[in-house]
Design a protein around this motif. Structure first.
Motif, PDB file in Angstrom:
ATOM      1  N   LYS A 164     -63.449  -0.006  72.751  1.00 20.94           N
ATOM      2  CA  LYS A 164     -62.949  -1.383  72.695  1.00 20.94           C
ATOM      3  C   LYS A 164     -61.904  -1.613  71.607  1.00 20.94           C
ATOM      4  O   LYS A 164     -61.484  -2.753  71.401  1.00 20.94           O
ATOM      5  N   LYS A 165     -61.467  -0.569  70.911  1.00 23.41           N
ATOM      6  CA  LYS A 165     -60.393  -0.746  69.945  1.00 23.41           C
ATOM      7  C   LYS A 165     -59.066  -0.679  70.689  1.00 23.41           C
ATOM      8  O   LYS A 165     -58.653   0.367  71.162  1.00 23.41           O
ATOM      9  N   VAL A 166     -58.392  -1.828  70.809  1.00 26.03           N
ATOM     10  CA  VAL A 166     -57.172  -1.937  71.610  1.00 26.03           C
ATOM     11  C   VAL A 166     -55.963  -1.950  70.685  1.00 26.03           C
ATOM     12  O   VAL A 166     -55.931  -2.681  69.692  1.00 26.03           O
ATOM     13  N   ASN A 167     -54.966  -1.132  71.000  1.00 21.54           N
ATOM     14  CA  ASN A 167     -53.771  -1.017  70.165  1.00 21.54           C
ATOM     15  C   ASN A 167     -52.598  -1.835  70.679  1.00 21.54           C
ATOM     16  O   ASN A 167     -51.835  -2.387  69.893  1.00 21.54           O
ATOM     17  N   SER A 168     -52.424  -1.913  71.994  1.00 21.11           N
ATOM     18  CA  SER A 168     -51.272  -2.632  72.542  1.00 21.11           C
ATOM     19  C   SER A 168     -51.624  -3.196  73.907  1.00 21.11           C
ATOM     20  O   SER A 168     -52.580  -2.766  74.558  1.00 21.11           O
ATOM     21  N   LEU A 169     -50.816  -4.183  74.340  1.00 17.32           N
ATOM     22  CA  LEU A 169     -51.049  -4.879  75.602  1.00 17.32           C
ATOM     23  C   LEU A 169     -49.760  -4.957  76.406  1.00 17.32           C
ATOM     24  O   LEU A 169     -48.668  -5.000  75.837  1.00 17.32           O
ATOM     25  N   ALA A 170     -49.902  -5.020  77.711  1.00 20.45           N
ATOM     26  CA  ALA A 170     -48.737  -5.205  78.583  1.00 20.45           C
ATOM     27  C   ALA A 170     -49.207  -5.833  79.887  1.00 20.45           C
ATOM     28  O   ALA A 170     -50.341  -5.618  80.322  1.00 20.45           O
ATOM     29  N   ILE A 171     -48.339  -6.609  80.493  1.00 19.67           N
ATOM     30  CA  ILE A 171     -48.603  -7.195  81.806  1.00 19.67           C
ATOM     31  C   ILE A 171     -47.581  -6.636  82.788  1.00 19.67           C
ATOM     32  O   ILE A 171     -46.379  -6.633  82.531  1.00 19.67           O
ATOM     33  N   ASN A 172     -48.088  -6.162  83.916  1.00 17.36           N
ATOM     34  CA  ASN A 172     -47.210  -5.648  84.964  1.00 17.36           C
ATOM     35  C   ASN A 172     -47.814  -6.025  86.314  1.00 17.36           C
ATOM     36  O   ASN A 172     -48.964  -5.676  86.602  1.00 17.36           O
ATOM     37  N   PHE A 177     -52.695  -4.548  81.112  1.00 19.62           N
ATOM     38  CA  PHE A 177     -53.021  -3.194  80.675  1.00 19.62           C
ATOM     39  C   PHE A 177     -53.231  -3.189  79.169  1.00 19.62           C
ATOM     40  O   PHE A 177     -52.554  -3.912  78.426  1.00 19.62           O
ATOM     41  N   ALA A 178     -54.164  -2.356  78.713  1.00 16.24           N
ATOM     42  CA  ALA A 178     -54.438  -2.221  77.287  1.00 16.24           C
ATOM     43  C   ALA A 178     -54.572  -0.741  76.955  1.00 16.24           C
ATOM     44  O   ALA A 178     -55.270  -0.002  77.657  1.00 16.24           O
ATOM     45  N   SER A 179     -53.887  -0.314  75.899  1.00 16.53           N
ATOM     46  CA  SER A 179     -54.073   1.046  75.419  1.00 16.53           C
ATOM     47  C   SER A 179     -55.220   1.047  74.427  1.00 16.53           C
ATOM     48  O   SER A 179     -55.244   0.261  73.480  1.00 16.53           O
ATOM     49  N   THR A 180     -56.209   1.904  74.677  1.00 15.60           N
ATOM     50  CA  THR A 180     -57.401   1.948  73.847  1.00 15.60           C
ATOM     51  C   THR A 180     -57.430   3.240  73.045  1.00 15.60           C
ATOM     52  O   THR A 180     -56.877   4.262  73.457  1.00 15.60           O
ATOM     53  N   TYR A 181     -58.075   3.187  71.903  1.00 13.79           N
ATOM     54  CA  TYR A 181     -58.117   4.331  71.002  1.00 13.79           C
ATOM     55  C   TYR A 181     -58.903   5.476  71.628  1.00 13.79           C
ATOM     56  O   TYR A 181     -60.098   5.382  71.862  1.00 13.79           O
ATOM     57  N   ASN A 182     -58.207   6.556  71.952  1.00 15.20           N
ATOM     58  CA  ASN A 182     -58.818   7.811  72.409  1.00 15.20           C
ATOM     59  C   ASN A 182     -59.503   7.699  73.765  1.00 15.20           C
ATOM     60  O   ASN A 182     -60.277   8.577  74.137  1.00 15.20           O
TER      61      ASN A 182
END
Length: 249
Positions: A164-172, A177-182
């Motif tokens: 659940k540690k999220v680094n960045s977000l994007a909408i497409n 979308f969320a990039s999660t740690y590892n």
């Protein structure tokens, strides 16, 4: 190059030149913001944003390891203090407001540029903040959260998220979308965010079992009746499984 961001027609960058000159900031499509250098050698620019055609930069003050946000005065080419914070994770312009994401929460500079106010108090923010319709969506150490533009009604949305540690977000398209740690990239249909009604402040909602396979019970209790209301259920891929009118007992 240290920082690059696109905002509408503007491309903003911060680049390192040399030890004697320091950093250079430039913004395209705003000809009064031609390349100019930082004003103090102990200021390390980290974030840049355009809000209401004004330029703001978040500096790391290396001598005390704190941050200061400055506004560029295009009339006399000088910097004006705007905001100080012990930690700055990002500086983001949305519509006519400027947001600073800090370790204490989200601060907002109003459109008339008079003062910063604490919009959301949250010590788990990691930096990313985007807008979808009338909501702000933030990345945190506990998943993805969103709130109304006025900072009220804060919700977590992290169904199916492994880390659940999220680094960045994007909408497409129809997804966030969320990039999660590892743990790769997580996605969620935007319809699940749109479908939640934050205005039922006096409503108690009970949903069981959770998770559900074949049978799902939904109980709603409210001081006033729910006339002409419907409930929609979606799966994690955004497919609508059920839409049904709510009947009062």
């Amino acid at each position: 190059l240290y920082f690059l961001r696109v905002n509408g027609l503007h491309i903003m960058k911060i680049g390192f030149i040399s030890e004697s000159v320091g950093f250079d900031v430039s913004v395209t499509n705003l000809n009064f913001y031609a390349d100019f250098n930082r004003t103090h050698l102990d200021d390390d620019p980290r974030f840049v944003a355009i809000c209401n055609n004004d330029l703001y930069i978040g500096f790391l003050k290396t001598w005390n390891n704190s941050f200061e946000i400055k506004k560029y005065n295009k009339n006399d080419s000088t910097w004006k203090h705007s905001f100080s914070t012990s930690d700055l994770k990002d500086l983001i312009a949305i519509d006519s407001n400027l947001y600073s994401i800090t370790s204490n929460g989200i601060y907002r500079l109003n459109s008339i540029d008079t003062n910063w106010s604490l919009l959301v108090s949250d010590t788990t923010l990691t930096g990313a903040l985007i807008k979808f319709e009338n909501k702000l969506i933030a990345a945190t150490k506990n998943g993805v959260s969103y709130c109304n533009l006025d900072g009220t009604s804060w919700y977590e949305i992290n169904s199916g998220m492994q880390n659940k540690k999220v680094n960045s977000l994007a909408i497409n398209g129809n997804y966030i979308f969320a990039s999660t740690y590892n743990n790769g990239i997580w996605k969620l249909p935007l319809s699940l965010i749109v479908g939640i009604n934050e205005n039922l402040q006096n409503t108690q909602l009970h949903l069981f079992p959770n998770p559900a396979t074949n049978t799902l019970t939904l109980n709603l209790s409210q001081q006033q009746g729910l006339q002409n209301a419907t409930v929609s259920i979606y799966d994690i891929q955004g497919k609508q499984l059920l839409q049904q009118s709510i009947t009062e007992a």
